[in-house]
Each structure stands twice: as structure tokens, then as C-alpha cells.
Design a protein around this motif. Structure first.
Motif, PDB file in Angstrom:
ATOM      1  N   LEU A   1       0.845  -1.212  -0.116  1.00 11.62           N
ATOM      2  CA  LEU A   1      -0.106   0.139  -0.130  1.00 11.62           C
ATOM      3  C   LEU A   1       0.832   1.313   0.041  1.00 11.62           C
ATOM      4  O   LEU A   1       1.734   1.329   0.833  1.00 11.62           O
ATOM      5  N   LEU A   2       0.475   2.157  -1.002  1.00 18.11           N
ATOM      6  CA  LEU A   2       1.604   3.260  -1.148  1.00 18.11           C
ATOM      7  C   LEU A   2       0.880   4.521  -0.947  1.00 18.11           C
ATOM      8  O   LEU A   2      -0.261   4.782  -1.718  1.00 18.11           O
ATOM      9  N   MET A   3       1.440   5.595  -0.435  1.00 21.94           N
ATOM     10  CA  MET A   3       1.046   6.933  -0.073  1.00 21.94           C
ATOM     11  C   MET A   3       1.997   7.659  -0.956  1.00 21.94           C
ATOM     12  O   MET A   3       3.265   7.496  -0.654  1.00 21.94           O
ATOM     13  N   THR A   4       1.711   8.932  -1.620  1.00 20.94           N
ATOM     14  CA  THR A   4       2.714   9.808  -2.313  1.00 20.94           C
ATOM     15  C   THR A   4       2.218  10.833  -1.876  1.00 20.94           C
ATOM     16  O   THR A   4       1.164  11.311  -1.646  1.00 20.94           O
ATOM     17  N   ASN A   5       3.230  11.927  -2.191  1.00 18.96           N
ATOM     18  CA  ASN A   5       2.992  13.436  -1.793  1.00 18.96           C
ATOM     19  C   ASN A   5       2.609  14.100  -3.161  1.00 18.96           C
ATOM     20  O   ASN A   5       2.405  15.469  -2.963  1.00 18.96           O
ATOM     21  N   GLY A   6       2.016  13.540  -4.037  1.00 18.07           N
ATOM     22  CA  GLY A   6       1.437  14.044  -5.331  1.00 18.07           C
ATOM     23  C   GLY A   6       2.684  14.351  -6.406  1.00 18.07           C
ATOM     24  O   GLY A   6       2.125  14.801  -7.673  1.00 18.07           O
ATOM     25  N   VAL A   7       3.525  14.352  -6.060  1.00 17.27           N
ATOM     26  CA  VAL A   7       4.681  14.424  -7.075  1.00 17.27           C
ATOM     27  C   VAL A   7       4.710  13.100  -8.108  1.00 17.27           C
ATOM     28  O   VAL A   7       4.798  12.108  -7.664  1.00 17.27           O
TER      29      VAL A   7
ATOM     30  N   ILE B   1      -4.865   5.780  -1.842  1.00 17.36           N
ATOM     31  CA  ILE B   1      -3.539   4.916  -1.721  1.00 17.36           C
ATOM     32  C   ILE B   1      -3.495   4.081  -2.852  1.00 17.36           C
ATOM     33  O   ILE B   1      -4.676   3.438  -3.404  1.00 17.36           O
ATOM     34  N   ILE B   2      -2.331   3.906  -3.293  1.00 15.13           N
ATOM     35  CA  ILE B   2      -2.106   3.281  -4.508  1.00 15.13           C
ATOM     36  C   ILE B   2      -1.699   1.661  -3.893  1.00 15.13           C
ATOM     37  O   ILE B   2      -0.995   1.539  -3.015  1.00 15.13           O
ATOM     38  N   VAL B   3      -2.366   0.492  -4.496  1.00 20.52           N
ATOM     39  CA  VAL B   3      -2.308  -0.725  -4.135  1.00 20.52           C
ATOM     40  C   VAL B   3      -1.560  -1.606  -4.970  1.00 20.52           C
ATOM     41  O   VAL B   3      -1.955  -1.470  -6.212  1.00 20.52           O
ATOM     42  N   ASN B   4      -0.613  -2.408  -4.839  1.00 23.02           N
ATOM     43  CA  ASN B   4      -0.150  -3.413  -5.803  1.00 23.02           C
ATOM     44  C   ASN B   4      -0.051  -4.690  -5.365  1.00 23.02           C
ATOM     45  O   ASN B   4       0.285  -4.876  -4.166  1.00 23.02           O
ATOM     46  N   ILE B   5      -0.126  -5.744  -6.298  1.00 20.51           N
ATOM     47  CA  ILE B   5      -0.085  -7.142  -5.777  1.00 20.51           C
ATOM     48  C   ILE B   5       1.393  -7.476  -6.090  1.00 20.51           C
ATOM     49  O   ILE B   5       2.362  -6.965  -6.655  1.00 20.51           O
ATOM     50  N   GLY B   6       2.183  -8.382  -4.955  1.00 24.99           N
ATOM     51  CA  GLY B   6       3.223  -8.869  -4.914  1.00 24.99           C
ATOM     52  C   GLY B   6       3.677 -10.237  -5.484  1.00 24.99           C
ATOM     53  O   GLY B   6       2.540 -10.893  -5.781  1.00 24.99           O
ATOM     54  N   ASP B   7       4.686 -10.450  -5.545  1.00 24.18           N
ATOM     55  CA  ASP B   7       5.407 -11.902  -6.149  1.00 24.18           C
ATOM     56  C   ASP B   7       4.750 -13.098  -5.194  1.00 24.18           C
ATOM     57  O   ASP B   7       4.228 -14.051  -5.772  1.00 24.18           O
TER      58      ASP B   7
END
Length: 321
Positions: free
Chosen positions: A202-208, A234-240
Motif C-alpha cells: 500500500l503506497l502513499m505519495t505526496n503528489g509528485v 492509496i495505491i495498492v499493488n500485488i506482490g510476487d
């Protein structure tokens, strides 16, 4: 030689964690995981004001003089890693990825929580409580999301609890800073191409901007698409590991960060099961015509194997975004 091209901005699916219709949400997650391996998560319980506060505290740490940060150099996969200390793509000829980071390990396991390192309260009095609060908030969202992922795989919504995947999960919070003075270049990656090893991130970014994904990781030339910022999501991605669990029904996706000439901050939350959890093909993901592609393996053994294959002992524990 890997040939790459970049196309337009990608519009990822948006998953609403507060939706009153879990079946419809689960179906949307399935489509997102099959087609992209990435999606946005909204109404996840981490409000925008608190996100802003977390990024402000993160920036305070990374702006400290190097002598303060080096005192917290990474030990036991927790603490500070300086610029160029890591290289996510071992085949890259670069000296390392131009980013610095800080790892915070599991707070759920009382036997290991003492291994975490923290900046001095005198320097950053609000830093530790902010990051601990962020850890628990994202962990809660991750657990709720995994119930929906279970439904999306035609499993019981409490399936991950039943197999003890959420019993003291190996969850790591990682703060990242990408310096802006690098400019923008097709030759340099802030984080070189990789897929994440574990269950979900789960990823949060400051918008850049800067995050890009390659949906077809085995195809040449590689086609990279920009992931746009959705405020508050929040950006979510599947792992290996999830790819292995699902017999490749859900596939992990290559991603990278490209410099844009602006300083970029992100927070990645790697949510993995306890080391003794057995990763074995879900019954809903195999059949006579599609037998399991991988033998059962303990989560800890799988992750250790992956780390050893990719990095030497001084390289990083987790993939990062």
C-alpha cells in the motif's frame, strides 16, 4: 538488452473500501488484479490531513544533517538507508538508486518491536507517535482489503485469518525521499524496475509524479505507463507472493520511479504474512487443467530465497516504490 518505451498516463481502477456491496467491490478488485496488478484505494481510513502530517514529519527527518541520519543506519532491516545504497534492478549499471529511505518494522510482534530505531525525541518530538499511528491505520486498511481480496478469489472473506496470514503479519513501513536536483532523465531511475516480493503493498505519495508500471513484464519492448496521483487515495499493488498464491491468476507488475526534477516523498507499507505461514496455491486458483505451478513454501523461506537471489547481504530487505 531491454528496450523501453513510455506511453500515456494510465487510469487505474478505483476501489472504495467503504462500499456497502462487498461482492461488487470484490469483482472490481479481481478485474484490477488480473488486468493491472495495481489499483487506487479510497475511503481507507487514513484522512488527508493525517497524510499531510506524516509527509511533513518524514521531510523533517530527511532534512536532518547526514551525521544524525547515519546514527540510525539500517540494522535488522530497520532504520536509515542513504542515497545510492540500494539497487532494485541488479542488472543496472548504475551505482545505485538515487533515493534515501527509512524502515520501520512490525509493531505487532512484541518480540521484535524493540529492534526498531527512532530519531531523537529532542530533534523530532512528534515523529515516532506519528509513524506508529500511520502504521496502525494502514495495517487496518490492509486487513480490511485482504478480506475483499479473499472474496475476489472465491474464498471466504476471513480466509487469510484462517490460514494465519494476518496473525502478527510481517508488515514494514518504509519512508522514501527522491531528491529533486537530479532533474529528469530516461537514463536514471529513482527506483529501478522491480516487482515487490510479498503479498500486497500500500503506497502513499505526496503528489509528485514519477511512478510508472509495465503491465506485461515479459514482453519486449517494455511499455511503461505513468500512474497519476489521485488526491487522498492509496495505491495498492500485488506482490510476487500473491502471484504465487493465486497460481498466476493475479500477477505482480513491474514498476519504477522516474525523476521529474521535483523532490518526491512516498510511504510504502509492505504487508506480508508471518514467516511460518505456508504459501500454497489457493484451491480456487487451480484445477485439473490448471494444476499448481509452485510447491508449498513457508513465507519466511520464500522471502529469504528471493532476497538471496537478488541482493547480497548488505542490500535491501524490501522492494520499494
Amino acid at each position: 538488452m531491454t528496450v523501453t518505451t513510455t506511453t500515456t498516463t494510465l487510469n487505474l481502477p478505483i476501489i472504495d473500501l467503504s462500499s456497502p456491496d462487498p461482492i461488487s467491490t470484490a469483482n472490481s478488485i479481481r478485474q484490477a488484479c488480473v488486468e493491472y496488478g495495481f489499483f487506487y484505494l479510497v475511503n481507507h481510513g487514513v484522512d488527508e490531513d493525517f497524510m499531510k502530517q506524516a509527509f511533513e514529519e518524514s521531510a523533517k527527518f530527511f532534512s536532518l544533517p547526514i551525521q544524525h541520519k547515519i546514527k540510525l543506519n539500517r540494522k535488522e532491516y530497520r532504520g536509515y538507508t542513504p542515497l545510492y545504497a540500494e539497487k532494485l534492478d541488479p542488472s543496472s549499471l548504475s551505482k545505485g538508486d538515487p533515493k534515501e529511505s527509512f524502515y520501520i518494522g512490525p509493531l505487532t510482534d512484541t518480540t521484535s518491536v524493540h529492534l526498531n530505531q527512532w530519531p531523537s525525541e529532542e530533534l523530532l518530538p512528534n515523529w515516532r507517535p506519528t509513524m506508529e499511528s500511520l502504521f496502525w491505520k494502514i495495517l487496518s486498511a490492509g486487513k480490511e482489503l485482504l478480506s475483499l481480496i479473499a472474496l475476489s478469489l472465491n474464498l471466504d472473506e476471513n480466509y487469510f485469518e484462517k490460514i494465519s496470514a494476518l496473525n502478527k503479519p510481517e508488515a514494514f513501513l518504509r519512508l522514501l525521499r527522491y531528491p529533486g536536483e537530479l532533474g529528469s532523465s530516461e537514463e536514471i531511475c529513482g527506483a529501478s524496475p522491480h516487482s515487490d516480493y510479498g503479498m500486497i503493498t500500500l503506497l502513499m505519495t505526496n503528489g509528485v509524479p514519477g511512478l510508472q508500471i509495465c503491465k506485461e513484464k515479459l514482453k519486449q519492448p517494455q511499455v511503461w505507463e505513468d500512474v497519476s496521483h489521485v488526491e487522498g487515495a492509496i495505491i495498492v499493488n500485488i506482490g510476487d507472493m500473491m502471484e504465487r498464491w493465486t497460481n498466476c491468476v493475479y500477477q505482480s507488475t513491474l514498476h519504477r520511479v522516474m525523476p521529474t526534477g521535483k523532490e518526491r516523498y512516498s510511504v510504502a507499507f509492505f504487508m506480508d504474512p508471518p514467516s511460518d505461514c505456508v504459501v500454497e496455491c489457493f484451491e480456487s486458483c487451480c484445477s485439473e487443467s490448471s494444476p499448481p505451478r509452485f510447491p508449498p513454501i513457508r513465507s519466511g523461506d520464500y522471502l529469504n530465497e528471493r532476497f538471496k537471489l537478488t541482493y547480497d547481504s548488505e542490500k535491501n530487505l524490501k522492494c520499494s516504490i
